[in-house]
Design an enzyme around this catalytic site. Structure first.
Site, PDB file in Angstrom:
ATOM      1  N   GLU A  15       5.249   4.537  -1.162  1.00 40.18           N
ATOM      2  CA  GLU A  15       6.709   4.616  -1.047  1.00 40.18           C
ATOM      3  C   GLU A  15       7.394   3.443  -1.742  1.00 40.18           C
ATOM      4  O   GLU A  15       8.614   3.465  -1.947  1.00 40.18           O
ATOM      5  CB  GLU A  15       7.132   4.624   0.437  1.00 40.18           C
ATOM      6  CG  GLU A  15       6.644   5.827   1.242  1.00 40.18           C
ATOM      7  CD  GLU A  15       5.286   5.588   1.884  1.00 40.18           C
ATOM      8  OE1 GLU A  15       4.637   4.574   1.542  1.00 40.18           O
ATOM      9  OE2 GLU A  15       4.865   6.416   2.706  1.00 40.18           O
ATOM     10  N   ASN A  39      -7.943   0.725  -0.141  1.00 35.57           N
ATOM     11  CA  ASN A  39      -7.374   2.033  -0.507  1.00 35.57           C
ATOM     12  C   ASN A  39      -5.898   1.851  -0.883  1.00 35.57           C
ATOM     13  O   ASN A  39      -5.339   2.639  -1.641  1.00 35.57           O
ATOM     14  CB  ASN A  39      -7.526   3.076   0.625  1.00 35.57           C
ATOM     15  CG  ASN A  39      -7.109   2.564   2.005  1.00 35.57           C
ATOM     16  OD1 ASN A  39      -6.891   1.367   2.198  1.00 35.57           O
ATOM     17  ND2 ASN A  39      -7.020   3.450   2.965  1.00 35.57           N
ATOM     18  N   HIS A  42      -0.514  -1.859  -3.803  1.00 37.82           N
ATOM     19  CA  HIS A  42       0.884  -2.256  -3.636  1.00 37.82           C
ATOM     20  C   HIS A  42       1.360  -2.975  -4.892  1.00 37.82           C
ATOM     21  O   HIS A  42       0.827  -4.021  -5.256  1.00 37.82           O
ATOM     22  CB  HIS A  42       1.033  -3.145  -2.396  1.00 37.82           C
ATOM     23  CG  HIS A  42       0.728  -2.400  -1.115  1.00 37.82           C
ATOM     24  ND1 HIS A  42       0.761  -2.983   0.115  1.00 37.82           N
ATOM     25  CD2 HIS A  42       0.400  -1.099  -0.898  1.00 37.82           C
ATOM     26  CE1 HIS A  42       0.458  -2.069   1.039  1.00 37.82           C
ATOM     27  NE2 HIS A  42       0.225  -0.936   0.450  1.00 37.82           N
ATOM     28  N   THR A 130      -9.832   7.712  -1.589  1.00 42.76           N
ATOM     29  CA  THR A 130      -9.801   6.769  -2.703  1.00 42.76           C
ATOM     30  C   THR A 130     -11.212   6.288  -3.064  1.00 42.76           C
ATOM     31  O   THR A 130     -11.356   5.479  -3.982  1.00 42.76           O
ATOM     32  CB  THR A 130      -8.951   5.538  -2.330  1.00 42.76           C
ATOM     33  OG1 THR A 130      -9.540   4.942  -1.170  1.00 42.76           O
ATOM     34  CG2 THR A 130      -7.509   5.924  -2.029  1.00 42.76           C
ATOM     35  N   GLN A 224      -0.655   2.475   3.364  1.00 45.57           N
ATOM     36  CA  GLN A 224      -0.618   3.943   3.418  1.00 45.57           C
ATOM     37  C   GLN A 224       0.748   4.407   3.962  1.00 45.57           C
ATOM     38  O   GLN A 224       1.690   3.646   3.944  1.00 45.57           O
ATOM     39  CB  GLN A 224      -1.767   4.511   4.274  1.00 45.57           C
ATOM     40  CG  GLN A 224      -3.156   4.373   3.633  1.00 45.57           C
ATOM     41  CD  GLN A 224      -3.739   2.991   3.709  1.00 45.57           C
ATOM     42  OE1 GLN A 224      -3.901   2.441   4.778  1.00 45.57           O
ATOM     43  NE2 GLN A 224      -4.071   2.425   2.577  1.00 45.57           N
ATOM     44  N   ALA A 299      -1.764   3.617  -7.975  1.00 49.93           N
ATOM     45  CA  ALA A 299      -1.954   2.193  -8.287  1.00 49.93           C
ATOM     46  C   ALA A 299      -3.397   1.772  -8.043  1.00 49.93           C
ATOM     47  O   ALA A 299      -3.863   0.779  -8.587  1.00 49.93           O
ATOM     48  CB  ALA A 299      -1.008   1.342  -7.440  1.00 49.93           C
ATOM     49  N   THR A 300      -4.131   2.525  -7.231  1.00 54.75           N
ATOM     50  CA  THR A 300      -5.523   2.179  -6.953  1.00 54.75           C
ATOM     51  C   THR A 300      -6.466   3.033  -7.784  1.00 54.75           C
ATOM     52  O   THR A 300      -7.423   2.529  -8.362  1.00 54.75           O
ATOM     53  CB  THR A 300      -5.814   2.358  -5.438  1.00 54.75           C
ATOM     54  OG1 THR A 300      -5.045   1.389  -4.730  1.00 54.75           O
ATOM     55  CG2 THR A 300      -7.277   2.154  -5.108  1.00 54.75           C
ATOM     56  N   PRO A 304      -2.943  11.282 -10.861  1.00 58.04           N
ATOM     57  CA  PRO A 304      -1.556  11.742 -10.835  1.00 58.04           C
ATOM     58  C   PRO A 304      -1.165  12.086  -9.405  1.00 58.04           C
ATOM     59  O   PRO A 304      -1.946  12.678  -8.667  1.00 58.04           O
ATOM     60  CB  PRO A 304      -1.559  13.001 -11.708  1.00 58.04           C
ATOM     61  CG  PRO A 304      -2.984  13.347 -11.949  1.00 58.04           C
ATOM     62  CD  PRO A 304      -3.825  12.158 -11.623  1.00 58.04           C
ATOM     63  N   THR A 414      16.516   0.565  -6.991  1.00 62.24           N
ATOM     64  CA  THR A 414      16.898   1.371  -8.156  1.00 62.24           C
ATOM     65  C   THR A 414      16.032   1.067  -9.378  1.00 62.24           C
ATOM     66  O   THR A 414      16.416   1.357 -10.509  1.00 62.24           O
ATOM     67  CB  THR A 414      18.372   1.099  -8.519  1.00 62.24           C
ATOM     68  OG1 THR A 414      18.484  -0.312  -8.799  1.00 62.24           O
ATOM     69  CG2 THR A 414      19.317   1.480  -7.405  1.00 62.24           C
TER      70      THR A 414
HETATM   71  P1  GDP Z   1       3.178   1.130  -2.247  1.00 61.01           P
HETATM   72  O1  GDP Z   1       1.769   1.577  -2.141  1.00 61.01           O
HETATM   73  O2  GDP Z   1       4.034   1.721  -1.178  1.00 61.01           O
HETATM   74  O3  GDP Z   1       3.327  -0.347  -2.350  1.00 61.01           O
HETATM   75  O4  GDP Z   1       3.730   1.754  -3.617  1.00 61.01           O
HETATM   76  P2  GDP Z   1       2.972   1.746  -5.041  1.00 61.01           P
HETATM   77  O5  GDP Z   1       3.025   0.393  -5.609  1.00 61.01           O
HETATM   78  O6  GDP Z   1       1.635   2.397  -4.924  1.00 61.01           O
HETATM   79  O7  GDP Z   1       3.860   2.778  -5.850  1.00 61.01           O
HETATM   80  C1  GDP Z   1       5.209   2.574  -6.039  1.00 61.01           C
HETATM   81  C2  GDP Z   1       5.470   2.552  -7.552  1.00 61.01           C
HETATM   82  O8  GDP Z   1       6.846   2.658  -7.770  1.00 61.01           O
HETATM   83  C3  GDP Z   1       5.050   1.260  -8.203  1.00 61.01           C
HETATM   84  O9  GDP Z   1       4.691   1.534  -9.542  1.00 61.01           O
HETATM   85  C4  GDP Z   1       6.326   0.425  -8.181  1.00 61.01           C
HETATM   86  O10 GDP Z   1       6.371  -0.558  -9.208  1.00 61.01           O
HETATM   87  C5  GDP Z   1       7.358   1.481  -8.410  1.00 61.01           C
HETATM   88  N1  GDP Z   1       8.660   1.264  -7.779  1.00 61.01           N
HETATM   89  C6  GDP Z   1       8.965   0.695  -6.584  1.00 61.01           C
HETATM   90  N2  GDP Z   1      10.295   0.804  -6.341  1.00 61.01           N
HETATM   91  C7  GDP Z   1      10.823   1.461  -7.402  1.00 61.01           C
HETATM   92  C8  GDP Z   1      12.138   1.913  -7.718  1.00 61.01           C
HETATM   93  O11 GDP Z   1      13.094   1.756  -6.967  1.00 61.01           O
HETATM   94  N3  GDP Z   1      12.285   2.582  -8.893  1.00 61.01           N
HETATM   95  C9  GDP Z   1      11.251   2.824  -9.741  1.00 61.01           C
HETATM   96  N4  GDP Z   1      11.479   3.485 -10.851  1.00 61.01           N
HETATM   97  N5  GDP Z   1      10.008   2.400  -9.467  1.00 61.01           N
HETATM   98  C10 GDP Z   1       9.797   1.750  -8.303  1.00 61.01           C
HETATM   99  P1  IMO Z   2      -0.728   2.690  -0.229  1.00 57.73           P
HETATM  100  O1  IMO Z   2      -0.848   1.546   0.738  1.00 57.73           O
HETATM  101  C1  IMO Z   2      -1.341   6.905  -1.034  1.00 57.73           C
HETATM  102  C2  IMO Z   2      -4.856   8.774   0.797  1.00 57.73           C
HETATM  103  C3  IMO Z   2      -5.944   9.236  -0.148  1.00 57.73           C
HETATM  104  C4  IMO Z   2      -6.493  10.409   0.644  1.00 57.73           C
HETATM  105  C5  IMO Z   2      -6.393   9.923   2.087  1.00 57.73           C
HETATM  106  C6  IMO Z   2      -7.680   9.330   2.619  1.00 57.73           C
HETATM  107  O2  IMO Z   2      -0.835   2.288  -1.654  1.00 57.73           O
HETATM  108  O3  IMO Z   2       0.480   3.508   0.070  1.00 57.73           O
HETATM  109  P2  IMO Z   2      -8.939   7.030   2.211  1.00 57.73           P
HETATM  110  O4  IMO Z   2      -9.488   6.417   0.965  1.00 57.73           O
HETATM  111  O5  IMO Z   2      -7.940   6.196   2.918  1.00 57.73           O
HETATM  112  O6  IMO Z   2     -10.029   7.525   3.138  1.00 57.73           O
HETATM  113  O7  IMO Z   2      -8.184   8.375   1.710  1.00 57.73           O
HETATM  114  O8  IMO Z   2      -5.396   8.936   2.104  1.00 57.73           O
HETATM  115  N1  IMO Z   2      -4.473   7.343   0.639  1.00 57.73           N
HETATM  116  C7  IMO Z   2      -3.351   6.934   0.059  1.00 57.73           C
HETATM  117  N2  IMO Z   2      -2.376   7.634  -0.573  1.00 57.73           N
HETATM  118  N3  IMO Z   2      -1.235   5.574  -0.873  1.00 57.73           N
HETATM  119  C8  IMO Z   2      -2.190   4.872  -0.238  1.00 57.73           C
HETATM  120  O9  IMO Z   2      -2.043   3.559   0.046  1.00 57.73           O
HETATM  121  C9  IMO Z   2      -3.329   5.542   0.242  1.00 57.73           C
HETATM  122  N4  IMO Z   2      -4.457   5.164   0.876  1.00 57.73           N
HETATM  123  C10 IMO Z   2      -5.130   6.277   1.131  1.00 57.73           C
HETATM  124  O10 IMO Z   2      -5.404   9.624  -1.383  1.00 57.73           O
HETATM  125  O11 IMO Z   2      -5.626  11.505   0.519  1.00 57.73           O
HETATM  126 MG    MG Z   3       0.285   2.433  -3.325  1.00 59.70          MG
END
Ligand code: GDP
Ligand code: IMO
Ligand code: MG
Length: 424
Positions: A15, A39, A42, A130, A224, A299-300, A304, A414
């Protein structure tokens, strides 16, 4: 005095917790991870530098902030070392700033091997994990077979527990030529890490309580998303930990009064990686647009992400189970070009309208989303730094979501960069 906040993902992960934790960390003294493991991925973007963190709390970029890893985390010690080297390479000095609970369970190479074997055996019903060994490590913790960080400093006990695991995991390990099945090798590699870990050991619970007594501010970082919670999410298509607020208490050894505010992170649309129900998923051009504009690739794992509209029914559930007070809405900019936006306000199941998630969450794969269509704003919102300066339609969208959920808006994001943010 600053608020002790817990940051929780309200959807299926990714998110934007990393960005928001980094942002809120400016006002905190300690940033604490309480569950999950590597997994998590961030992402934090400061100016032109991008950091992807898996285990180290997302406060590490701020000089001088303390980052702690609680007992609820499953810690891959080898991945953790790589991550410490990664941040060091970025010019960050972590000495005296990173602490780990000795009660955290370790994720070892054989957990990853078991994760892969189990995923394969699930065939078409796989979870799409993951492959970071998370499930098998939590299984061991609950089965009381786990190896904990503390065992690194007791070589005989470590050896004995590894030997016991070798017997218990025969069906996965015996006869395997995969080096991850070699527990003697793992034993030796672990012993080589003790010097790295020794200065990081801390009684995390005590440390947080003392910090609170000194009026220091603690920021709790979830990993997660709530819909992946092992109890409250889309089981069995879930992770293996409590990703919700309760996980912060058990995962750090704190009571509920140590938390002043629950901040839910809500992506302005929805994404999910891996398999499992996703009512508002879009398998069409709009889904492609969200993936492209939102750069929705893991990111991990680089996978897609599946993309779809915002799901208020799922959010009502996650706001309630977490006790969310305020939300940070992220990736608003990804919707900037759309002429209209849909929001799922209810589901239809067997001809009936549901305003809440079904009693049996497995039914989520059969529900049909009921949408409300709202006008888009077709304006570039990135760079706008005040809520009032957002286009009217954007404010309407945000207020519509917040009103439905009964929460206030704390942050609007944003863009990926730290400064592309509106503090409301
Ligand atoms: P997390 O696991 O919740 O920390 O989120 P992730 O880092 O896995 O994925 C969020 C992605 O969205 C990352 O590539 C961030 O750099 C990007 N991101 C976060 N906030 C924003 C935003 O407001 N706009 C855009 N375009 N990207 C964002
Ligand atoms: P962050 O912290 C999105 C998903 C995996 C799979 C399920 C179980 O970056 O938001 P696991 O390896 O935990 O046994 O996988 O959970 N999953 C995530 N999806 N963001 C994550 O972490 C996730 N960590 C695990 O894709 O569906
Ligand atoms: Mg993430």
């Amino acid at each position: 005095m600053g608020k002790n906040r817990v940051v929780i993902g309200c959807q299926w992960g990714d998110e934007g917790k990393g960005k928001i934790v980094d942002l809120l960390a400016a006002d905190a003294d300690i940033i604490a991870r309480f569950q999950g493991g590597a997994n998590a991925g961030h992402t934090i973007v400061v100016d032109d530098t991008k950091y992807i963190l898996h285990l180290i709390p997302s406060g590490i970029i701020h000089p001088g902030k303390t980052c702690v890893i609680g007992n609820g985390v499953v810690l891959d010690p080898f991945g953790f070392k790589e991550e410490l080297d990664f941040v060091t390479g970025k010019g960050i000095d972590y000495t005296g700033r990173v602490f780990v609970s000795p009660a955290a369970n370790l994720v070892l190479p054989y957990h990853k091997l078991i994760d892969a074997t189990e995923e394969k055996s699930r065939g078409t019903s796989n979870i799409g994990t993951t492959l970071r060994g998370i499930g098998p490590a939590y299984v061991d913790k609950v089965a009381r077979l786990g190896i904990r960080v503390a065992d690194l400093f007791a070589p005989e006990r470590l050896k004995k527990r590894l030997d016991h695991n070798r017997v218990m995991k025969q069906k996965y390990l015996s006869g395997s030529t995969d080096e991850r099945a070699d527990l003697d090798r793992t034993y030796n590699e672990l012993l080589a890490l003790t010097d790295l870990f020794r200065p990081l050991m801390a009684d995390v619970s005590l440390m947080l309580h003392e910090a609170k007594r000194e009026d220091k501010v603690i920021l709790y970082e979830g990993a997660q998303g709530s819909m992946l919670d092992v109890d409250l999410g889309t089981y069995p298509f879930a992770t293996s930990s409590n990703t919700t607020t309760g996980g912060a208490l058990t995962g750090l050894g704190i009571g509920p009064k140590m938390i002043d505010e629950v901040v839910g992170i809500v992506k302005a649309y929805t994404t999910r990686v891996g398999t499992g129900p996703f009512p508002t998923e879009l398998i069409d051009e709009t889904g492609e647009l969200l993936r492209r504009e939102g750069d929705e690739f893991g990111a991990t794992t680089g996978r897609p992400r599946r993309c779809g509209w915002l799901d208020l029914v799922a959010l009502r559930h996650t706001v309630r189970v977490n006790g969310v007070d305020s939300i940070a809405v992220t990736k608003l900019d990804v919707l900037d070009t759309l002429p209209e936006i849909k929001v799922c306000t209810a589901y239809e199941l067997n001809g009936e309208r549901l305003d809440q998630v079904p009693l049996d969450m497995a039914e989520l794969s059969h529900v049909k989303p009921i949408y409300q269509t709202v006008p888009g704003w077709q304006t570039d919102c990135t760079g706008i730094d005040r809520f009032d300066a957002l286009p009217e339609n954007t404010r309407d969208y945000l207020n519509f979501v917040a009103d439905d959920l009964g929460v206030k808006i704390l942050v609007v994001s944003t863009g990926a960069k730290r400064k592309e943010t509106i503090m409301v």
